[in-house]
Design a protein around this motif. Structure first.
Motif, mmCIF file in Angstrom:
data_model
loop_
_atom_site.group_PDB
_atom_site.id
_atom_site.type_symbol
_atom_site.label_atom_id
_atom_site.label_comp_id
_atom_site.label_asym_id
_atom_site.label_seq_id
_atom_site.Cartn_x
_atom_site.Cartn_y
_atom_site.Cartn_z
ATOM 1 N N LEU A 166 0.811 -1.335 0.289
ATOM 2 C CA LEU A 166 -0.194 -0.004 0.060
ATOM 3 C C LEU A 166 0.823 1.266 0.074
ATOM 4 N N GLU B 295 -2.989 5.339 0.358
ATOM 5 C CA GLU B 295 -3.796 4.316 0.291
ATOM 6 C C GLU B 295 -4.249 3.717 1.869
ATOM 7 N N ARG B 296 -3.086 3.851 2.657
ATOM 8 C CA ARG B 296 -3.079 3.603 4.026
ATOM 9 C C ARG B 296 -3.874 4.503 4.708
ATOM 10 N N SER B 297 -3.920 5.930 4.515
ATOM 11 C CA SER B 297 -4.440 6.821 5.245
ATOM 12 C C SER B 297 -6.051 6.598 4.931
ATOM 13 N N LEU C 277 -7.244 3.744 6.817
ATOM 14 C CA LEU C 277 -7.361 4.160 8.245
ATOM 15 C C LEU C 277 -8.856 4.678 8.699
ATOM 16 N N TYR D 196 -9.452 -4.202 7.244
ATOM 17 C CA TYR D 196 -8.697 -3.806 8.298
ATOM 18 C C TYR D 196 -9.714 -2.873 8.965
#
Length: 430
Positions: free
Chosen positions: A7, A11-13, A16, A149
């Motif tokens: 990622l 993309e991670r943000s 989240l 996630y």
């Protein structure tokens, strides 16, 4: 192959935020209905009407979002996406924090409707960010990882809240004060997980506006409806989504209320739905990986069929162990069908108009949820005190009400098959 699943920071943000808002929706599926039941019971509300009132509150929230969602989505495509997303998320967080301070069951439902509207409206903008934060070839994977996630991450604050609520005396708290703290913990978690996306996201795809933003918004909204009808593969997909997501959202929103109405043990319901989160995490990841090898349309069809079977199982649900089985089955397909439905639309619409089309998708999704919850609530109320003997089993009014969802899954499957066929013809696939 490994690089594909690595990622980026953006993309991670984006993922989240799913972790943050999922903590609220997990509360909606577990502790919030039970807390409402306690408030309503202490006020002398008829137990037979509990499921109906809870369903009506959910219906009001979803119909409000269905009305304002497309307008907000069209405004978002005028380079306002980030600001309106922040406003909606803030309303959801504030409503979540205030739930514990409601003086009575009616005020609690009113605050819940406001919080649910903020949460749901924020997802219009959040979903429409997907084509901007990643590329088509990674969209299915990123979308499924968001749900995956979200499921597992939301468990972190939920376990803390669950310990507080189930054992308040250990911490010198009353049941009511434990719930107040639980709502505040969830609100703080949601806030913390939102900040990185607000810092990192910049709207890159938008439509230039020349006149009044509000006038342009309604003008563009009308054009979006017309364009959707002209693009038959999009139009049919949205109709199909309306029907099949109905059962999914209704099952998610009313699972605890349904179990409680059937007289099942409260603690067992909470632990079973916690299990759903753990099952949903690897299964959502699996759907993301399968989408790299198999057609997303095929995976959506499989998920719709699975949910039809799950609903049929729920109709005959009577014992605690059956609810545990139901929780596992829902966890297996819940993330996959939601994530792939989101990314499927993202791949068949223009990125610069994603807000508009995701707004239409929200009409279909929230409209379906409104129909589903209202249908279950009305049938449950009309059949209060009625039992049916089917295959030697006594079905209560709640069991009868849930059976209506099977028809909606069947219609959704049939229409989606047509939409998927047209889409494949459009891109030159068989």
């Amino acid at each position: 192959m490994k690089e594909k699943f690595k990622l980026t920071a953006l993309e991670r943000s984006w993922i989240l935020y799913d972790i943050g808002n999922s903590a609220f929706i997990l509360m909606v599926s577990t502790l919030i209905p039970i807390f409402f039941n306690s408030l309503a019971g202490s006020a002398g509300v008829n137990e037979d009407l509990y499921l109906s009132y809870w369903g009506y509150a959910g219906s009001i929230a979803t119909i409000l979002v269905a009305i304002i969602g497309p307008i907000c989505g069209t405004l978002a495509d005028r380079n306002f996406k980030k600001r309106i997303f922040l406003l909606c998320a803030a309303v959801g967080v504030a409503g979540c924090a205030l739930l514990g301070f409601a003086p009575n069951w009616l005020a609690f439902l009113a605050i819940f409707v406001i919080a649910k509207v903020g949460y749901s409206a924020s997802l219009v903008f959040y979903d429409s960010m997907l084509p901007e934060i990643t590329v088509d070839s990674r969209m299915d994977t990123v979308s499924t990882m968001g749900y995956a996630y979200g499921y597992i991450g939301s468990v972190i604050p939920f376990i803390l809240c669950l310990v507080l609520v189930l054992m308040p005396g250990t911490f010198g708290l009353t049941q009511g004060s434990a719930m107040v703290i639980a709502f505040l913990i969830t609100a703080l978690w949601w806030t913390g997980c939102t900040i990185p996306l607000l810092r990192g996201y910049r709207q890159t795809a938008f439509v230039e506006a020349s006149g009044s933003p509000l006038k342009d918004t309604f003008r563009q909204l009308g054009r979006t409806f017309r364009d959707a009808k002209k693009e038959k593969h999009i139009f049919l997909y949205l109709i199909a989504f309306f029907f099949f997501i109905d059962g999914v959202y209704t099952i998610i929103d009313m699972a605890t209320a349904y179990g409680a109405a059937l007289g099942l043990d409260t603690t067992g319901l909470l632990l079973a739905l916690l299990l759903t989160q753990f099952v949903a995490f690897p299964c959502s990841i699996l759907f993301g990986r399968l989408s790299a090898k198999y057609d997303a349309g095929l995976l959506i069809k499989i998920s719709i069929c699975a949910y039809t079977g799950i609903t049929l199982f729920a109709v005959f649900l009577m014992a605690q162990w059956q609810f545990w089985v139901l929780a596992v089955l829902v966890g297996m397909f819940q993330g996959g069908i939601q994530a792939l439905s989101r990314s499927y639309l993202g791949k068949i619409i223009p990125a610069e108009r994603s807000g508009e089309f995701y707004g239409l998708m929200d009409i279909c999704g929230k409209g379906a949820s409104f129909v589903g919850m209202t249908l279950v609530s009305v049938i449950s109320q009309l059949t209060a005190g009625v039992t049916l003997n089917v295959f030697g089993m006594e079905l209560q009014n709640e069991n009868i009400a849930v059976s209506a969802l099977i028809l909606l899954f069947a219609i959704g499957f049939a229409v989606f098959c047509k939409a998927d066929k047209l889409n494949k013809q459009r891109v030159g696939l068989k």
